[in-house]
Write an enzyme that holds these catalytic residues in place. Structure first.
Site, mmCIF file in Angstrom:
data_model
loop_
_atom_site.group_PDB
_atom_site.id
_atom_site.type_symbol
_atom_site.label_atom_id
_atom_site.label_comp_id
_atom_site.label_asym_id
_atom_site.label_seq_id
_atom_site.Cartn_x
_atom_site.Cartn_y
_atom_site.Cartn_z
ATOM 1 N N CYS A 1 13.147 10.461 7.533
ATOM 2 C CA CYS A 1 12.848 10.048 8.908
ATOM 3 C C CYS A 1 14.072 10.158 9.807
ATOM 4 O O CYS A 1 13.952 10.450 10.997
ATOM 5 C CB CYS A 1 12.291 8.633 8.937
ATOM 6 N N GLU B 1 8.997 1.159 11.415
ATOM 7 C CA GLU B 1 10.077 2.139 11.324
ATOM 8 C C GLU B 1 9.403 3.492 11.286
ATOM 9 O O GLU B 1 8.828 3.885 10.271
ATOM 10 C CB GLU B 1 10.936 1.896 10.079
ATOM 11 N N LYS C 1 0.858 -1.182 0.000
ATOM 12 C CA LYS C 1 0.000 0.000 0.000
ATOM 13 C C LYS C 1 0.893 1.230 0.000
ATOM 14 O O LYS C 1 1.458 1.624 1.003
ATOM 15 C CB LYS C 1 -0.914 0.020 1.230
ATOM 16 N N GLU D 1 8.992 16.000 15.515
ATOM 17 C CA GLU D 1 9.464 15.776 14.147
ATOM 18 C C GLU D 1 8.750 16.741 13.194
ATOM 19 O O GLU D 1 7.529 16.677 13.034
ATOM 20 C CB GLU D 1 9.198 14.333 13.723
#
Length: 496
Positions: free
Chosen positions: A300, A265, A189, A399
């Site tokens: 990331c 992750e 996906k 973040e």
């Protein structure tokens, strides 16, 4: 080498797959609903893509399960699967221009980054795992003379992979290559912002000889297609790269359904520590800029917190601001652009909110902070550096996922480690020191899955990548990634 006009002409001619690919066929959503895929660099529509939901996910899971049960893939000899995956790697390189363009148009990255890094990187991932297949051995346990106990690795069955938009093709390869190499059937996906390279990759996999149903792609929104995969009772394992918030959802979906394995992750707020004993401050500044501004900061493991020893702080910031000028965004199709567009308006607005909040909370804007417009789109943000950032501020703790750097001074090695570890994340860290004893000592104390010494964000297919704390668990890349896609079986033979 291509020029801007060449990429513009290719973009005008590029077609887009706008349906899911299930069981070797293109499939529209039964509901007839679609979602718009917008080029963030222009604001123009690329395609209306099938918005799959539970019905299409169920169809994909049934196709994957059937392909697994009939043994058309996992029962092949490792050398046979190897040859198919090697052919897929070759096809990826053959279609390098198209795949690079698809990712650039859909999520805004410089096309030359996709061409030079992402596409050959994805091909290399498939090649590496293909080559590993006939070099892995199972085990025989030490046992009594009348016992033979074997320990074998077997595929899990049906694996769902949910991947992000920042490196669409690469992140797909990170999950798909080891999962397919191990013999699983996979349902991918892709992020709704960047579905096209995944769909094209699935067609290339069919061309390479991957059997129908072994590799399926379901397009759709996270709250519908992603959730349906997480809750499906016949998915054996789900792997995910994305935000910590969504990662927690998938943990909950597993608990609500069949207790499927979930490997995450997730987010990061990686620290980059620069000690005064490092002599080449210009190199450290250059790499610090790369560590936060590459891929528009949409990484990331981006080194978004810069910790600098106080005695060199001002000099280092001056060097850093000069390096930041090299990362001004531009047209993603222009080969001279080192940075491109932010993926979508929502993310652009989110980044600008962090910039405004940092100023309100007392941080000093050293450079950048501006939203820019190219080709009628304002999804561009200048490389931004803040100093005087409080360790307790939003900019230091959350973040941002954009080209925004928080700089903080430290006075001692102990304080540097404390600041670096004071985070809910534990994905990556970097440190700069010419004192090997210090580098080794500090690296051992940093709570991160990867610590890069005298460089930033070091990465290779041969080494595992992943984190701890709320950055997730499990590892991508290296032979260790097979741990996610296989299960151990003990077979005990009692001899007589």
């Amino acid at each position: 080498m291509y020029e801007l006009i060449d990429w513009q002409q290719r973009a005008q001619q590029q077609g887009f797959i706008d349906q899911a690919l299930i069981g070797g066929r293109r499939v529209a959503a039964q509901s007839g609903t679609t979602f718009a895929s917008i080029n963030p660099a222009t604001g123009k529509l690329l395609a209306n893509v099938a918005a799959c939901g539970a019905a299409e996910v169920d169809l994909a899971v049934r196709a994957a399960r059937q392909a697994y049960e009939n043994g058309s893939w996992w029962q092949r000899a490792p050398t046979e699967r190897k040859q198919v995956l090697l052919k897929l790697a070759d096809l990826i390189l053959t279609h390098r221009d198209e795949l690079a363009l698809l990712d650039s148009l859909s999520m805004g990255k410089p096309v030359m980054d996709a061409w030079n890094i992402d596409v050959p990187g994805a091909a290399g991932i498939f090649r590496w795992y293909a080559e590993s297949l006939d070099k892995l051995y199972d085990e025989v346990a030490p046992s009594a003379h009348n016992v033979l106990a074997t320990i074998t690795r077997e595929p899990l069955g049906v694996v769902a992979a949910v991947v992000p938009w920042n490196f669409p093709l690469d992140m797909a390869a990170w999950k798909l290559a080891p999962a397919l190499a191990a013999g699983n059937s996979v349902i991918l996906k892709p992020a709704e912002q960047s579905p096209f390279s995944a769909l094209r990759l699935a067609e290339l996999a069919l061309e390479a000889g991957v059997p129908e149903g072994v590799f399926n792609v379901v397009t759709g929104l996270g709250e519908s297609a992603g959730k349906a995969l997480g809750l499906h009772m016949d998915v054996d394992c789900l792997v995910f790269t994305g935000s910590t918030e969504v990662g927690k959802y998938f943990m909950g979906y597993s608990a609500q359904s069949n207790l499927k394995q979930v490997w995450l992750e997730c987010g990061g707020k990686s620290a980059n520590l620069v000690f005064a004993d490092y002599q080449d401050l210009d190199l450290a500044a250059e790499k610090a800029a790369f560590g936060i501004f590459f891929n528009q900061g949409e990484v990331c493991s981006a080194n978004s917190r810069l910790l600098v020893e106080r005695s060199i702080h001002d000099e280092f910031v001056e060097r850093l601001v000069a390096k930041a000028r090299d990362w001004q965004p531009g047209d993603p199709l222009d080969p001279s652009s080192r940075a491109g567009a932010i993926v979508e308006r929502r993310q652009t607005a989110r980044i600008m909110e962090y910039i405004a909040a940092a100023q309100t909370q007392g941080a000093h804007l050293a450079c950048g902070g501006k939203q820019l417009t190219f080709n009628g789109s304002d999804n561009f943000i200048a490389p931004t550096v803040f100093t005087r950032v409080s360790p307790n501020s939003c900019l230091a703790r959350e973040e941002v996922f954009g080209p925004v750097l928080a700089v903080m001074p430290f006075d001692s090695e102990e304080q540097a480690v404390q600041l670096a570890n004071d985070s809910i994340y534990g994905l990556a860290a970097s440190l700069w020191s010419d004192n090997f004893n210090r580098a080794h000592r500090v690296a051992r104390q940093l709570k991160a899955g990867t610590v890069s010494v005298n460089t930033v964000d070091a990465l290779d297919v041969s080494t595992p990548f992943g984190g701890g704390k709320q950055s997730g668990f499990g590892r991508d890349l290296s032979l260790h990634s097979f741990d996610k896609y296989t299960q151990l079986k003990t077979t005990w033979f009692q001899l007589r």
